[in-house]
Design an enzyme around this catalytic site. Structure first.
Site, PDB file in Angstrom:
ATOM      1  N   HIS A 295     -28.995 -26.863  29.238  1.00  0.00           N
ATOM      2  CA  HIS A 295     -30.284 -26.526  29.190  1.00  0.00           C
ATOM      3  C   HIS A 295     -30.560 -24.882  28.784  1.00  0.00           C
ATOM      4  CE1 HIS A 295     -34.674 -27.773  30.232  1.00  0.00           C
ATOM      5  NE2 HIS A 295     -34.470 -26.908  29.232  1.00  0.00           N
ATOM      6  N   LEU A 296     -29.869 -24.642  27.631  1.00  0.00           N
ATOM      7  CA  LEU A 296     -29.658 -23.169  27.459  1.00  0.00           C
ATOM      8  C   LEU A 296     -30.594 -22.741  26.385  1.00  0.00           C
ATOM      9  CD1 LEU A 296     -25.786 -22.751  27.468  1.00  0.00           C
ATOM     10  CD2 LEU A 296     -27.407 -22.358  29.296  1.00  0.00           C
TER      11      LEU A 296
ATOM     12  N   ILE B 292     -41.252 -23.750  16.885  1.00  0.00           N
ATOM     13  CA  ILE B 292     -39.475 -23.730  17.007  1.00  0.00           C
ATOM     14  C   ILE B 292     -39.461 -24.519  15.823  1.00  0.00           C
ATOM     15  CG2 ILE B 292     -37.699 -24.594  18.331  1.00  0.00           C
ATOM     16  CD1 ILE B 292     -39.429 -24.075  20.778  1.00  0.00           C
TER      17      ILE B 292
ATOM     18  N   GLU C  94     -32.120 -33.776  35.372  1.00  0.00           N
ATOM     19  CA  GLU C  94     -31.050 -32.334  35.317  1.00  0.00           C
ATOM     20  C   GLU C  94     -30.698 -31.891  36.962  1.00  0.00           C
ATOM     21  OE1 GLU C  94     -32.661 -29.540  32.602  1.00  0.00           O
ATOM     22  OE2 GLU C  94     -32.253 -30.873  31.204  1.00  0.00           O
TER      23      GLU C  94
END
Length: 527
Positions: free
Chosen positions: A279-280, A152, A261
């Site tokens: 948290h997408l 990433i 969360e």
């Protein structure tokens, strides 16, 4: 039927491979109570989760048939890896499935943070037109600091370069050569912190990275820098970030993840300089399908006796490397199993030597399998490919791996050596083109034996008639000899005889063989 429990919501399209399998029974049961989850896992061969189910030691201990745990995503914070490894359960994830999704989300957050897009939209919703309040900054010419330069991080870097940003990255496995190849500048963590106008983190959450960005780290950053976290909650110390933004040292933050969360009433959300999403990072149609599909294929492959692509608690092997190593898997295990059944005493050390074609490949998976073969003599199926090294370590056994240019005339050669408190034994094997695996050396003796079936290993004096007496005795017990190999170092000295026979040698026959003149030791084994 092989039972696969899916305890979190997953993309139906992503799990279609499971749904269409004739030999697998998928059990789709999201949002189970704790008691129901314990009951369901007790009869399951595999478990697939996202981030909702907490795969605890208790849960693993209630799963006697469990062979694999699949995490449809990257992070495995919700899985007790130690407990799984101790039980020999493979844990797999989907490291590639949401790479693009998370990288794109990071860039969306980066641009939104730079241009105050969410705040400006919120004002418009309140029927306010306040252009001067939302003056932003350009990305061109700014420095993006990336902490964690895996898949990433690399994808984010390439996109940032498209915006003509300067990129500096830190990662424990990143060096100057790799950074140059990726077109970024390499720096230590302190360098990245000091130079970044925007700082983004892309590391796993482990002990070493928890609160990696803390009060002290933030003090090293430029006044007015901005911070992003689309990786894991806990990498950034949230209280320190709150104070830094409130004081004006940090101009703003973009957060997709939090330590706890859901983060509905988090103090950071009260700051106008903070933008956040729930948290997408992996929440795209494509990513949801990809991670589910990747994990499903690994689960099905393992349950059917194959090899997984993305193990978490054992080293991953690329498909190219797997093609090179897979022919040697059986040979490595056979060598370990053969040698362990011949050795006496308490095992202290295992040395594995590679040469020939194996010089330029990562042979650690082969060493792991050889160690498994050795330990299974006493532990059976309790030790496997996953927990072999962990089990050896727990028992104080030292594992060494070495490579040598000496092939002794073979294209490839693997030599396994065992050291116990009583003796040192070794066996070497090779793959012969078109003929398969062969044991070609036992201790100092050259032989040629197929490592399969029922074997008799006899240490004897090299005297006339020894072979004949062995053959006659086996015939009396209706044991047919398939092959016989004899190795010696000098005429009339000690020698070894290795026979493959058609059936197991009974105790009575074994004792009579050991009583033959000039025979020093008889060992019978089955591979």
């Amino acid at each position: 039927m092989l039972r696969v429990l899916i305890s979190d919501p997953l993309s139906e399209e992503g799990i279609r491979p499971l749904l269409e399998s004739e030999d697998i029974e998928p059990v789709i049961a999201p949002s189970l109570s704790h008691e129901d989850l314990l009951r369901e896992i007790s009869t399951s061969h595999a478990l697939i989760v996202r981030s909702q189910t907490q795969v605890t030691r208790e849960l693993i201990e209630h799963a006697p048939h469990l062979k694999i745990i699949g995490r449809a995503g990257v992070g495995v914070d919700n899985i007790d890896l130690d407990a799984a490894t101790e039980r020999g359960i493979i844990v797999v994830n989907a490291p590639d499935g949401n790479t693009i999704s998370t990288a794109e989300h990071t860039m969306a957050m980066l641009m939104s943070l730079a241009r105050n897009i969410p705040q400006a939209y919120h004002q418009l919703q309140q029927k306010k037109w306040e252009r001067k309040k939302f003056v932003g900054v350009e990305l061109k010419g700014k420095t993006l600091g990336i902490v964690g330069f895996g898949r990433i991080g690399n994808e984010v870097a390439q996109r940032a370069k498209g915006h003509r940003m300067n990129v500096i990255a830190f990662d424990p496995f990143l060096n100057e050569e790799k950074a140059e190849k990726a077109g970024v500048k390499h720096g230590e963590l302190e360098d990245v912190l000091k130079q970044a106008d925007f700082l983004t983190v892309h590391t796993p959450l482990i002990e070493a990275t928890r609160h990696l960005i803390n009060k002290e780290s933030i003090q090293l950053m430029k006044p007015g820098a901005r911070i992003l976290n689309c990786a894991r909650g806990g990498i950034i110390e949230e209280e320190a970030l709150f104070e830094a933004i409130k004081s004006g040292r940090i101009a703003g933050a973009a957060l997709d993840v939090f330590e706890e969360e859901p983060a509905i009433d988090h103090p950071l959300l009260s700051l106008p300089e903070v933008i956040a999403t729930p948290h997408l990072g992996a929440s795209t149609v494509e990513a949801q399908e990809n991670v589910a599909t990747d994990v499903c294929y690994d689960v099905m492959e393992l349950l059917r006796g194959g090899t997984v692509k993305n193990p978490v608690n054992m080293p991953s092997v690329s498909s190219e490397m797997m093609d090179k190593l897979s022919p040697y898997f059986q040979l490595s295990e056979k060598l370990g199993g053969f040698l362990s059944r011949l050795s006496e005493g308490t095992l202290e050390r295992v040395n594995v030597y590679y040469s020939g074609d194996l010089l330029d490949v990562d042979t650690m998976p082969l060493t792991r399998i050889a160690v498994k073969g050795i330990l299974q003599r006493h532990m059976g199926d309790r030790v496997n490919d996953v927990n072999a090294f962990r089990t050896a370590k727990d028992k104080g056994i030292i594992i060494n791996e070495q490579k040598s240019t000496s092939t002794k005339g073979f294209t490839n050669l693997i030599r396994v050596e065992i050291e116990t408190d009583h003796e040192k034994r070794s066996v070497a094997g090779t793959l012969l083109n078109g003929l398969g695996a062969r044991i070609v050396q036992l201790d100092q003796y050259s032989i040629d034996v197929v490592p399969d079936g029922h074997l008799i290993v006899i240490h004897h004096m090299d005297q006339p008639g020894a072979i004949g007496r062995v053959g006659s005795l086996l015939a009396e017990h209706t044991i047919n000899i398939a092959t016989m190999q004899v190795g010696r170092t000098n005429i009339g000295g000690e020698a070894v005889m290795v026979l493959t026979v058609d059936k197991e040698v009974e105790v009575d026959c074994h004792q009579k063989l050991a009583g033959i003149n000039d025979i020093k030791q008889v060992q019978c084994l089955t591979l």
